[in-house]
Design a protein around this motif. Structure first.
Motif, PDB file in Angstrom:
ATOM      1  N   PHE A  69      12.876 -29.782  12.485  1.00 50.65           N
ATOM      2  CA  PHE A  69      13.790 -29.157  13.434  1.00 50.65           C
ATOM      3  C   PHE A  69      14.016 -30.096  14.628  1.00 50.65           C
ATOM      4  N   VAL A  70      15.291 -30.337  14.962  1.00 52.38           N
ATOM      5  CA  VAL A  70      15.645 -31.205  16.087  1.00 52.38           C
ATOM      6  C   VAL A  70      16.483 -30.388  17.066  1.00 52.38           C
ATOM      7  N   GLN A  71      15.978 -30.190  18.261  1.00 56.54           N
ATOM      8  CA  GLN A  71      16.616 -29.345  19.254  1.00 56.54           C
ATOM      9  C   GLN A  71      17.677 -30.103  20.053  1.00 56.54           C
ATOM     10  N   GLY A  72      18.331 -29.378  20.952  1.00 53.13           N
ATOM     11  CA  GLY A  72      19.429 -29.941  21.726  1.00 53.13           C
ATOM     12  C   GLY A  72      19.021 -30.470  23.088  1.00 53.13           C
ATOM     13  N   ARG A  73      20.028 -30.710  23.900  1.00 48.73           N
ATOM     14  CA  ARG A  73      19.865 -31.306  25.233  1.00 48.73           C
ATOM     15  C   ARG A  73      19.030 -30.408  26.140  1.00 48.73           C
ATOM     16  N   ASN A  74      18.178 -31.047  26.937  1.00 47.81           N
ATOM     17  CA  ASN A  74      17.330 -30.349  27.920  1.00 47.81           C
ATOM     18  C   ASN A  74      16.401 -29.323  27.269  1.00 47.81           C
ATOM     19  N   SER A  75      15.967 -29.598  26.053  1.00 44.40           N
ATOM     20  CA  SER A  75      15.127 -28.613  25.367  1.00 44.40           C
ATOM     21  C   SER A  75      13.911 -29.269  24.739  1.00 44.40           C
ATOM     22  N   SER A  76      13.058 -28.421  24.149  1.00 44.42           N
ATOM     23  CA  SER A  76      11.857 -28.886  23.468  1.00 44.42           C
ATOM     24  C   SER A  76      11.748 -28.132  22.140  1.00 44.42           C
ATOM     25  N   SER A  77      10.628 -28.296  21.460  1.00 43.70           N
ATOM     26  CA  SER A  77      10.434 -27.638  20.170  1.00 43.70           C
ATOM     27  C   SER A  77      10.500 -26.117  20.265  1.00 43.70           C
ATOM     28  N   THR A  78      10.224 -25.561  21.441  1.00 45.60           N
ATOM     29  CA  THR A  78      10.242 -24.102  21.598  1.00 45.60           C
ATOM     30  C   THR A  78      11.633 -23.520  21.361  1.00 45.60           C
ATOM     31  N   SER A  79      12.633 -24.384  21.336  1.00 49.37           N
ATOM     32  CA  SER A  79      13.990 -23.942  21.026  1.00 49.37           C
ATOM     33  C   SER A  79      14.056 -23.189  19.706  1.00 49.37           C
ATOM     34  N   TRP A  80      13.090 -23.477  18.796  1.00 46.86           N
ATOM     35  CA  TRP A  80      13.128 -22.917  17.445  1.00 46.86           C
ATOM     36  C   TRP A  80      12.213 -21.710  17.244  1.00 46.86           C
ATOM     37  N   TYR A  81      11.323 -21.432  18.207  1.00 51.85           N
ATOM     38  CA  TYR A  81      10.427 -20.281  18.044  1.00 51.85           C
ATOM     39  C   TYR A  81      10.149 -19.561  19.359  1.00 51.85           C
ATOM     40  N   GLY A  82      10.696 -20.053  20.448  1.00 51.58           N
ATOM     41  CA  GLY A  82      10.514 -19.407  21.741  1.00 51.58           C
ATOM     42  C   GLY A  82      11.742 -18.589  22.132  1.00 51.58           C
ATOM     43  N   GLU A  83      11.855 -18.316  23.409  1.00 50.36           N
ATOM     44  CA  GLU A  83      12.965 -17.519  23.920  1.00 50.36           C
ATOM     45  C   GLU A  83      14.266 -18.324  23.889  1.00 50.36           C
ATOM     46  N   THR A  84      15.328 -17.697  23.400  1.00 52.62           N
ATOM     47  CA  THR A  84      16.659 -18.263  23.556  1.00 52.62           C
ATOM     48  C   THR A  84      17.158 -17.915  24.954  1.00 52.62           C
ATOM     49  N   GLU A  85      18.326 -18.400  25.300  1.00 54.29           N
ATOM     50  CA  GLU A  85      18.843 -18.125  26.637  1.00 54.29           C
ATOM     51  C   GLU A  85      19.320 -16.677  26.772  1.00 54.29           C
ATOM     52  N   TYR A  86      19.976 -16.164  25.730  1.00 57.48           N
ATOM     53  CA  TYR A  86      20.603 -14.847  25.842  1.00 57.48           C
ATOM     54  C   TYR A  86      20.242 -13.874  24.716  1.00 57.48           C
ATOM     55  N   GLY A 119      17.031 -13.280  23.001  1.00 56.64           N
ATOM     56  CA  GLY A 119      15.645 -12.988  22.679  1.00 56.64           C
ATOM     57  C   GLY A 119      14.945 -14.154  21.998  1.00 56.64           C
ATOM     58  N   ILE A 120      13.828 -13.851  21.339  1.00 51.97           N
ATOM     59  CA  ILE A 120      13.022 -14.897  20.698  1.00 51.97           C
ATOM     60  C   ILE A 120      13.697 -15.386  19.427  1.00 51.97           C
ATOM     61  N   ASN A 121      13.721 -16.696  19.248  1.00 54.19           N
ATOM     62  CA  ASN A 121      14.293 -17.285  18.037  1.00 54.19           C
ATOM     63  C   ASN A 121      13.285 -17.167  16.890  1.00 54.19           C
ATOM     64  N   ASP A 122      13.748 -16.639  15.754  1.00 51.76           N
ATOM     65  CA  ASP A 122      12.878 -16.501  14.589  1.00 51.76           C
ATOM     66  C   ASP A 122      13.217 -17.519  13.502  1.00 51.76           C
ATOM     67  N   MET A 123      13.799 -18.648  13.872  1.00 47.82           N
ATOM     68  CA  MET A 123      14.139 -19.670  12.881  1.00 47.82           C
ATOM     69  C   MET A 123      12.890 -20.172  12.146  1.00 47.82           C
ATOM     70  N   TYR A 124      11.845 -20.481  12.912  1.00 48.42           N
ATOM     71  CA  TYR A 124      10.587 -20.929  12.287  1.00 48.42           C
ATOM     72  C   TYR A 124      10.032 -19.845  11.376  1.00 48.42           C
ATOM     73  N   THR A 125      10.089 -18.600  11.830  1.00 47.34           N
ATOM     74  CA  THR A 125       9.599 -17.475  11.026  1.00 47.34           C
ATOM     75  C   THR A 125      10.319 -17.396   9.689  1.00 47.34           C
ATOM     76  N   LYS A 126      11.647 -17.515   9.718  1.00 47.87           N
ATOM     77  CA  LYS A 126      12.433 -17.407   8.494  1.00 47.87           C
ATOM     78  C   LYS A 126      12.119 -18.547   7.528  1.00 47.87           C
ATOM     79  N   ALA A 127      11.956 -19.760   8.050  1.00 46.87           N
ATOM     80  CA  ALA A 127      11.622 -20.901   7.186  1.00 46.87           C
ATOM     81  C   ALA A 127      10.238 -20.724   6.575  1.00 46.87           C
ATOM     82  N   TYR A 128       9.292 -20.242   7.370  1.00 41.51           N
ATOM     83  CA  TYR A 128       7.926 -19.979   6.892  1.00 41.51           C
ATOM     84  C   TYR A 128       7.939 -18.938   5.780  1.00 41.51           C
ATOM     85  N   GLU A 129       8.664 -17.849   5.992  1.00 41.89           N
ATOM     86  CA  GLU A 129       8.720 -16.779   5.003  1.00 41.89           C
ATOM     87  C   GLU A 129       9.393 -17.225   3.706  1.00 41.89           C
ATOM     88  N   ALA A 130      10.269 -18.226   3.808  1.00 39.61           N
ATOM     89  CA  ALA A 130      10.965 -18.728   2.623  1.00 39.61           C
ATOM     90  C   ALA A 130      10.160 -19.794   1.884  1.00 39.61           C
TER      91      ALA A 130
END
Length: 530
Positions: free
Chosen positions: A62-79, A81-92
């Motif tokens: 996973f490669v995040q965008g500008r001004n961000s870190s790895s939490t972009s994929w499993y932490g809080e989004t801006e608007y 709630g929590i991003n479940d992208m990592y969760t979905k990949a794990y479950e798959a």
């Protein structure tokens, strides 16, 4: 007997402890977090191994965008709630990998070349960790450009099979052009938002990046897929305000126009009207739709997908239709600053004022002397969805703007402050600017069309052209503008001292027989090659 019971209890506690420690960390919202995190640029770490791990599926980086870190994929989004992208990949059943680029240090963003060089090194290490296996990449926003820099310019194509980019500004963002425009100089300096990452996303800079990337021998050594959104974000948000500005340039997700998300040799999977720039990276929203293309790292064609590769990508002329007035300057403490703009037809309009401080009084005055207060006031945070980090944004939304001269008045309590003012109009016949994204000095020309149609022919049309370099300094020398015919004008940009991206701000001023004047502002960046 008691001793046996005691030993049994100890055994159960030990087993439970092992199970708890082995179980992936789950946040309070029920979404997974990686078992370990480090946040230094150049660090990478693995997600938990899923119990249903499918070894036939390549690992996902996973490669995040500008001004961000790895939490972009499993932490809080801006608007959203929590991003479940990592969760979905794990479950798959996917092994997942997270990387930290230079932006993770929290000191601003850097260019795609700087991040690409760092990412290439990490991809080499990650592939080696998996025994030389190729990984696939999911990249959000500027992470798409960072990824291409790594793969094409720093040789990391050999470690990667497929790349899916989510709302990546492959051709730049007009918000970056606005941030580096002539009128935004004062505000940008006070906010300190001018950094290499923002600078690199100007349309002209990305045109130069595309020319050296798309024609590179390494550009076709991976398989690319792109995804775009057309939702401008939640109402009354800073993202929606960015989307309002970008609406003059076409459909967008609040930060990037749809046309910018595509590259000529990629397969565009879909453009979804429900996705804004923030939720387009959310797992529950998008993962099931992109997952079929992640099951293999093969770069061979996929049945049912039509990919029309262009062997060479040319520098195309970019034409945009604009009906806006843009102004900006310093604000004096406790003194009213007044600016006016003309409305020549009854139509909806949007007036937005960006200021460096949040202690600015703003009012809008109609031609009939009615006063209006802002419809909304928000603060712009330092995140992936903002080009004016730290600015206070106040906006007026009017369903119908009265014909005549309007005024905006501003007064700040701060000893150091500045403003950027944009007024956008839903006019029937906007002015169009045509100019290539990358040109040689001898071809540094532009075409302006000011359609008359049912408008009264002005008694005079004058042009004010400002060409500024990367530091905000104006290039000396006048631009020559000639009339081709009644509605068309051609102009030539002044000589520049060196190759690079330059920001062009053109004010088109019309004076009519009635004595009214209107000014419309055209903003674009261009890469000029000496």
């Amino acid at each position: 007997m008691k001793r046996n019971v005691f030993n049994y209890v100890v055994f159960l506690v030990l087993i439970l402890t092992i199970l708890i420690l082995a179980k992936p960390d789950i946040s309070s919202a029920g979404k997974l977090k990686p078992p370990s995190e480090t946040f230094s640029p150049g660090d990478w770490f693995l997600g938990s191994i899923p119990p249903n791990l499918d070894k036939e599926k390549p690992p996902i980086v996973f490669v995040q965008g500008r001004n961000s870190s790895s939490t972009s994929w499993y932490g809080e989004t801006e608007y959203h709630g929590i991003n479940d992208m990592y969760t979905k990949a794990y479950e798959a059943g996917y092994q997942t990998v997270f990387v930290q680029l230079h932006d993770s240090a929290g000191n601003g963003s850097v260019s795609q070349y700087a991040n690409g060089r760092l990412l290439a090194q990490m991809l080499s290490e990650i592939s080696n960790h998996f025994g030389g296996e190729k990984v696939n990449i999911i990249a959000h926003s500027k992470g798409g450009a960072d990824t291409q820099a790594a793969l094409v310019h720093y040789g990391a194509h050999q470690y990667v099979g497929r790349v899916i980019t989510l709302a990546s500004p492959h051709h730049g963002s007009y918000l970056a052009d606005l941030a580096y425009s002539w009128y935004a100089g004062w505000l940008g300096s006070l906010l300190g938002q001018k950094d290499d990452g923002t600078y690199s996303l100007q349309v002209g800079k990305m045109a130069e990046f595309r020319s050296v990337t798309d024609n590179h021998v390494n550009s076709r050594k991976n398989m690319y897929f792109t995804v775009a959104g057309m939702n401008r974000g939640p109402a009354l948000s800073a993202l929606s305000m960015g989307g309002q500005y970008l609406s003059s340039y076409g459909d967008n997700d609040g930060l990037v126009n749809v046309w910018s998300t595509k590259i000529p040799y990629a397969t565009h999977l879909f453009t979804d009207p429900n996705f804004d720039h923030d939720n387009i990276r959310v797992g529950s929203a998008v993962f099931s739709r992109i997952e079929p293309y992640l099951r293999s790292n093969s770069i061979a064609g996929i049945p049912g997908l039509n990919v029309n590769y262009k062997e060479r990508v040319e520098d195309d002329v970019i034409t945009t239709a604009l009906a806006q007035t843009v102004l900006g300057d310093a604000l004096k403490q406790n003194v009213w600053t007044e600016q006016s703009f003309h409305v020549n037809e009854t139509a909806p309009g949007n007036i937005t004022i960006y200021t460096a401080s949040d202690d600015v009084e703003v009012e809008l005055i109609s031609p009939s002397n009615k006063k209006y207060s802002p419809s909304l006031k928000v603060d712009s945070a330092k995140n992936e969805t903002s080009f004016f980090n730290g600015a206070t944004i106040q906006t007026f939304n009017r369903n119908n703007l009265e014909i005549g001269d309007w005024k905006v008045r501003m007064k700040t309590k701060s000893p150091k402050d500045a403003y950027l003012f944009t007024a956008q109009f839903n006019e029937n016949n906007p002015i169009t600017l045509s100019m290539a994204g990358k040109v040689k000095q001898k071809d540094a020309k532009f075409l302006i069309k000011n359609p008359m149609n049912d408008k009264k022919t002005p008694i005079s049309t004058t042009f004010s052209v400002h060409l500024v370099d990367e530091t905000g300094n104006e290039i000396n020398g006048k631009s020559s503008i000639k009339v081709l015919e009644t509605e068309n004008y051609t102009g030539t940009l002044p000589e520049v001292p060196k190759s690079g991206v330059y920001n062009v701000t053109i004010d088109v001023k019309e004076k009519n027989v009635e004595g009214t004047e209107r000014t419309r502002t055209l903003i674009r960046s261009v890469y000029i090659e000496k």
